[in-house]
Design an enzyme around this catalytic site. Structure first.
Site, PDB file in Angstrom:
ATOM      1  N   GLY A   1       0.784  -1.223   0.000  1.00 10.68           N
ATOM      2  CA  GLY A   1       0.000   0.000   0.000  1.00 10.68           C
ATOM      3  C   GLY A   1       0.817   1.275   0.000  1.00 10.68           C
ATOM      4  O   GLY A   1       0.300   2.337  -0.350  1.00 10.68           O
TER       5      GLY A   1
ATOM      6  N   ASP B   1       1.342 -11.543   6.640  1.00 14.02           N
ATOM      7  CA  ASP B   1       1.834 -10.732   5.524  1.00 14.02           C
ATOM      8  C   ASP B   1       3.166 -10.071   5.855  1.00 14.02           C
ATOM      9  O   ASP B   1       3.779  -9.446   4.987  1.00 14.02           O
ATOM     10  CB  ASP B   1       0.804  -9.657   5.129  1.00 14.02           C
ATOM     11  CG  ASP B   1       0.431  -8.748   6.280  1.00 14.02           C
ATOM     12  OD1 ASP B   1      -0.069  -9.264   7.291  1.00 14.02           O
ATOM     13  OD2 ASP B   1       0.650  -7.527   6.188  1.00 14.02           O
TER      14      ASP B   1
END
Length: 465
Positions: A93, A255
């Site tokens: 992101g 993650d």
């Protein structure tokens, strides 16, 4: 086009899987570029240490591509369990894979960013990094590397001239873009995404890529189970290294677990002042899920999620055997890393295990600072602060360590200095304060010099680099 160093060897191996694991993106155009940190030691290992500062900023501030590497940055796609809640709405992101290259030992390396702008996975974020976040990551990675932990290496920090608003620190605050160097950005969450989407063919290709580039093996019918075994072993060693370093990562989500076994993606990290299993790094970890003493459990839980993602490619027995190997790998690595930090030679499994158990019990009971303890007892012989350890809490440890021999002489000036190099949160804040108040970086660079002195004294082997 920025000039490229003569010995830089660009790569683009990610092309093998880019079609299903990434999205091409553009770097943001920053208003300013002020080079604050360049890691020439790491740069030398990939042939980039001779770049001028101007060329460095061109590649790592403006993101001019390297000829022969990626023509455009790639934001990686992944899912993940975040505090054990599955989240399919994540991915890179505020970062991307910028380039790949070969190091001096011919290993594939990734240059990835943090704070380089928005991507399709930014959600409501601005894609930026605070300068304080960049400073903190430098301090974390330099300290961890010195303590022998497999970690990404902060390669570059460029201040970018924007003002950012953050809810968890004083705002507005300064901005930066960071580049990290490590063996890869393939996460457990990368496999979870493909499994969740039912993309079995792509999942098999990702396994093959990972075996080939991280473990030097070829894909076959047992490939998925072998990869799980490798990840179990490397992450078990990582968890053990955290304990020996007294480090708390803070956010061990799936993650954030790299299948190469390197620690990376630093947020609310802390070094524990004492051997307190309940010590946490993140203010939002109110249940202590990722506390100091539960990190091995957290890492293992994530490796289990990798096994779940791989179950369509492997027989259950093979996956179970790989998972079962984690505990033994962790115990062996914990003993090895603790003895390494004490600077003593092994005497055999039974004796070594008993020593480490006595040491942990003494540290937990006495609340003696971790770094001070390892400094005082380096080589297995108490060199200073004798009265501090003249308590019953250390009786078993004193008896257990007595027969051990040092692995090296203590002739480095670091061991005759006033005390250990630490990286506790109060000092991190004291390093940041003059930067924020008057752009004074003296303390920052002085601390890095001190960390390098400790690294030299410890003679960290580069076998994991």
């Amino acid at each position: 086009m920025a000039a490229v160093a003569q010995h830089f060897r660009p790569e683009h191996a990610i092309d093998e899987i880019a079609d299903f694991i990434s999205d091409p993106v553009e770097a943001v155009c920053f208003p300013e570029h002020r080079l604050r940190f360049r890691n020439d030691k790491a740069a030398a290992q990939v042939g980039l240490d001779t770049l001028s500062d101007e060329a460095w900023i061109g590649h790592f501030g403006r993101f001019i591509p390297f000829t022969g590497s990626l023509p455009q940055p790639l934001a990686l796609r992944y899912h993940g369990h975040q505090f054990r809640v599955y989240n399919p709405d994540i991915g890179d992101g505020r970062g991307f894979l910028f380039a790949q290259c070969r190091d001096e030992r011919d290993r594939l390396m990734d240059l990835g960013t943090k704070g380089s702008g928005t991507t399709p996975y930014s959600r409501f974020g601005d894609g930026r990094l605070t300068l304080k976040g960049g400073v903190r990551e430098v301090l974390a990675t330099e300290m961890l590397e010195a303590l022998g932990v497999a970690t990404s290496r902060t390669f570059s920090v460029v201040e970018t001239g924007e003002t950012l608003v953050r809810g968890d620190e004083p705002s507005p605050t300064r901005s930066a873009v960071l580049v990290r160097l490590n063996y890869g950005h393939i996460r457990i969450g990368s496999f979870q995404r493909l499994a969740a989407l039912g993309q079995t063919d792509e999942l098999e290709r990702l396994v093959a890529y990972s075996l080939k580039h991280y473990y030097g093996e070829t894909m076959d019918e047992n490939g998925a189970a072998r990869l799980l075994g490798h990840v179990a072993a490397s992450t078990a060693r990582l968890a053990a290294s955290f304990m020996a370093a007294g480090f708390v990562h803070g956010v061990l989500n799936s993650d954030n677990i790299n299948i190469s076994g390197e620690s990376f993606d630093y947020g609310p990290w802390r070094f524990a002042p004492t051997f307190d299993p309940g010590f946490t790094a993140a203010y939002f970890d109110q249940g202590g899920l990722y506390s100091f003493g539960r990190q091995a459990e957290a890492v293992h839980w994530n490796v289990v999620q990798l096994a779940v993602a791989l179950q369509t490619l492997a027989k259950p027995d093979g996956l179970s055997a790989a998972l079962d190997s984690f505990a033994d790998s962790y115990r062996a690595a914990l003993v090895e890393r603790m003895l390494w930090r004490l600077g003593i030679a092994t005497r055999g499994t039974h004796e070594d295990v008993a020593l480490v158990q006595a040491m942990e019990q003494a540290l937990a009971a006495s609340k003696q600072p971790i770094d001070r303890f390892f400094f005082d007892w380096r080589g297995g012989d108490l060199r200073t602060n004798v009265a501090t350890y003249a308590t019953t809490a250390f009786d078993a440890f004193r008896d257990a360590v007595a027969p051990y021999a040092p692995t090296q002489p203590l002739d480095h000036r670091y061991w005759s200095g006033p005390g250990p190099c630490s990286m506790l949160i109060d000092e991190v804040e004291s390093i940041w304060a003059p930067i924020a108040e008057r752009d004074d970086w003296t303390g920052f660079y002085a601390k890095l010099s001190r960390v390098n002195e400790m690294s030299d004294a410890l003679r960290v082997a580069n076998s994991s680099r």
